[in-house]
Scaffold this active site. Sequence first.
Site, short mmCIF file in Angstrom:
data_model
loop_
_atom_site.label_atom_id
_atom_site.label_comp_id
_atom_site.label_asym_id
_atom_site.label_seq_id
_atom_site.Cartn_x
_atom_site.Cartn_y
_atom_site.Cartn_z
CG ASP A 103 36.91 -35.43 -44.68
OD1 ASP A 103 38.04 -36.00 -44.49
OD2 ASP A 103 36.56 -34.82 -43.60
CD GLU B 160 37.25 -39.43 -40.11
OE1 GLU B 160 38.38 -39.43 -41.12
OE2 GLU B 160 37.18 -38.94 -39.28
CG ASP C 148 41.48 -40.28 -41.80
OD1 ASP C 148 40.82 -39.36 -42.46
OD2 ASP C 148 41.80 -40.09 -40.60
CB ILE D 5 41.18 -35.03 -44.99
CG1 ILE D 5 40.93 -34.78 -46.36
CG2 ILE D 5 41.86 -33.84 -44.27
CD1 ILE D 5 40.52 -33.14 -46.70
CG ASP D 6 44.76 -38.27 -39.71
OD1 ASP D 6 43.82 -38.20 -39.10
OD2 ASP D 6 45.90 -38.59 -39.52
CB THR E 25 39.48 -32.17 -40.30
OG1 THR E 25 39.48 -32.66 -38.93
CG2 THR E 25 39.33 -33.49 -41.12
CG ASP F 179 42.28 -41.31 -36.93
OD1 ASP F 179 42.15 -40.78 -37.82
OD2 ASP F 179 41.39 -41.37 -36.42
N1 LIG Z 1 39.71 -37.57 -28.21
C1 LIG Z 1 40.33 -37.93 -29.16
N2 LIG Z 1 41.77 -38.31 -29.04
C2 LIG Z 1 42.44 -38.54 -29.87
N3 LIG Z 1 41.97 -38.64 -31.32
C3 LIG Z 1 41.20 -38.03 -31.56
C4 LIG Z 1 40.04 -37.83 -30.50
N4 LIG Z 1 38.84 -37.42 -31.30
C5 LIG Z 1 39.42 -37.34 -32.39
N5 LIG Z 1 40.41 -37.69 -32.86
C6 LIG Z 1 41.02 -38.23 -34.24
O1 LIG Z 1 42.28 -37.79 -34.20
C7 LIG Z 1 42.44 -37.43 -35.53
C8 LIG Z 1 43.23 -35.95 -35.70
O2 LIG Z 1 44.50 -36.33 -35.06
P1 LIG Z 1 45.57 -35.35 -34.92
O3 LIG Z 1 46.92 -36.48 -34.57
O4 LIG Z 1 45.47 -34.79 -36.14
O5 LIG Z 1 45.20 -34.75 -33.65
S1 LIG Z 1 45.72 -33.34 -33.48
O6 LIG Z 1 44.54 -32.57 -33.96
O7 LIG Z 1 47.06 -32.99 -33.90
O8 LIG Z 1 45.79 -33.11 -32.03
C9 LIG Z 1 41.26 -36.74 -36.01
O9 LIG Z 1 41.01 -37.61 -37.37
P2 LIG Z 1 40.33 -36.75 -38.66
O10 LIG Z 1 38.90 -36.58 -38.00
O11 LIG Z 1 40.57 -37.51 -39.68
O12 LIG Z 1 40.79 -35.28 -38.59
C10 LIG Z 1 40.07 -37.54 -35.16
O13 LIG Z 1 39.07 -38.19 -35.76
MG LIG Z 2 41.79 -39.02 -39.08
MG LIG Z 3 39.59 -37.82 -41.54
MG LIG Z 4 37.10 -37.17 -38.58
#
Ligand SMILES: Nc1ncnc2c1ncn2[C@@H]1O[C@H](COP(=O)(O)OS(=O)(=O)O)[C@@H](OP(=O)(O)O)[C@H]1O
Ligand SMILES: [Mg+2]
Ligand SMILES: [Mg+2]
Ligand SMILES: [Mg+2]
Length: 404
Positions: free
Chosen positions: A97, A120, A185, A187-188, A190, A346
């Site tokens: 990240d 982020e 972002d 790393i989206d 994570t 995101d």
């Molecule tokens: N409650 C809630 N609802 C929706 N989204 C949230 C929530 N909390 C966090 N996040 C953010 O969603 C990012 C990951 O999304 P994903 O689409 O990969 O979600 S999933 O893990 O596949 O369900 C992830 O981004 P990264 O932190 O960059 O991985 C989160 O920041």
């Molecule tokens: Mg993300």
């Molecule tokens: Mg991220």
């Molecule tokens: Mg995150």
Amino acid sequence: MSTGISPLARVLSRFLLFSTLILALSVVFKARSRLSLLYPSFITPPPTYHTTMSYTQERYIAELAVQRASILTQKVFFEKAKGTVSKDDKSPVTIGDFGAQALIIQAIRKNFPNDDIVAEEEASSLREDKALSAEIWRLVKDIKLDDAESDNILGGPLASEESMLDIIDEGKSAGGAKGRVWALDPIDGTKGFLRGGQYAVCLGLIVDGDVKVGAIGTPNLPVDDAATIDASTGAQQADSSANGVLFSAVLGEGATSRPLATGALAAAKPISMRPVADIAHSVFCEGVEAGHSAQGDNAAVAERLGITAPSVRLDSQAKYCSIARGAGDIYLRLPVKKDYQEKIWDHAAGDLIVREAGGQVTDIYGNRLDFSKGRTLAANKGVVAAPAAFQDQVIDAVKVVLKL
Ligand SMILES: Nc1ncnc2c1ncn2[C@@H]1O[C@H](COP(=O)(O)OS(=O)(=O)O)[C@@H](OP(=O)(O)O)[C@H]1O
Ligand SMILES: [Mg+2]
Ligand SMILES: [Mg+2]
Ligand SMILES: [Mg+2]
């Protein structure tokens, strides 16, 4: 011979003429500025860059920057995360990240020094953890594109560990409705990254609240649009050389994909959503993590639409990319927590890539995502992305299921 006008009268008449001229000029100027207050466009022509700028350079830099950062994330995965799947140790993703954020912000700063950045991560915790900071620097300092010219365009290597920390902190902009704002972002997804599943390096350019450019690197998506990815885990092809895609779009100019190379950009091809005659034959993409993804509500929406195919579960904005290239059709992200506000990083790049591929992206009420509200999508709830022709039907089903 005398003209009959005394020198004094001549001076006086010239003075009178001069002051009349000044008076006339000031009246004209006042009227002009009043008019411009009432009708700014009458005097000041409207900025034309909204319609005429093609953002070619922005797209190019975004693609190269995402490509270079993706190389880092892969290096981190193979060195640090491989084999640690689902362990509590979050350090691999933290390293990826921070490192990816530093590399991308450096590229933006070098090429567009006056732009704002909403990213982020922030470096305050890293400044207190000297060992982690040193470890990130060790990995970041050697990352470069194989093509020297492309790497040079991005600014070459970072100068020092200290400057890396400063660069990471340049992503603290508040965002908003005015000016040029990059949403990053690093790393989206994570959790997908740690699992060896899907994750994405995401960068979008928002100008006056509107997304103009998007670039997404998905190191673990199959290059082949038609390749099936594990429907339940979203994991990639076993042969890792068949993976890695770089998606991009510019508003009004379509979306493209290309293999995520390590040198100069590979050739791009246009992508578009899959034509589906009957909504019942479409396929959902949804999140993997139950805490982020309302899989029960999604299933109820699918049932109302007559969809029987199993959903493809993917982490990250790889979901937007997948439907944009026809590997799936509908992306649902229905709210899980009532008060959660989606973050602009995101969604910015994915929103544009899907719309440029022929889709529509709205919230659960059918409103377009509003990127002008700051760091979050404060005016929206959830996300629904679908082929434009099906959007209303999907929104209607969502409204019934969520009792909106
Ligand atoms: N409650 C809630 N609802 C929706 N989204 C949230 C929530 N909390 C966090 N996040 C953010 O969603 C990012 C990951 O999304 P994903 O689409 O990969 O979600 S999933 O893990 O596949 O369900 C992830 O981004 P990264 O932190 O960059 O991985 C989160 O920041
Ligand atoms: Mg993300
Ligand atoms: Mg991220
Ligand atoms: Mg995150």
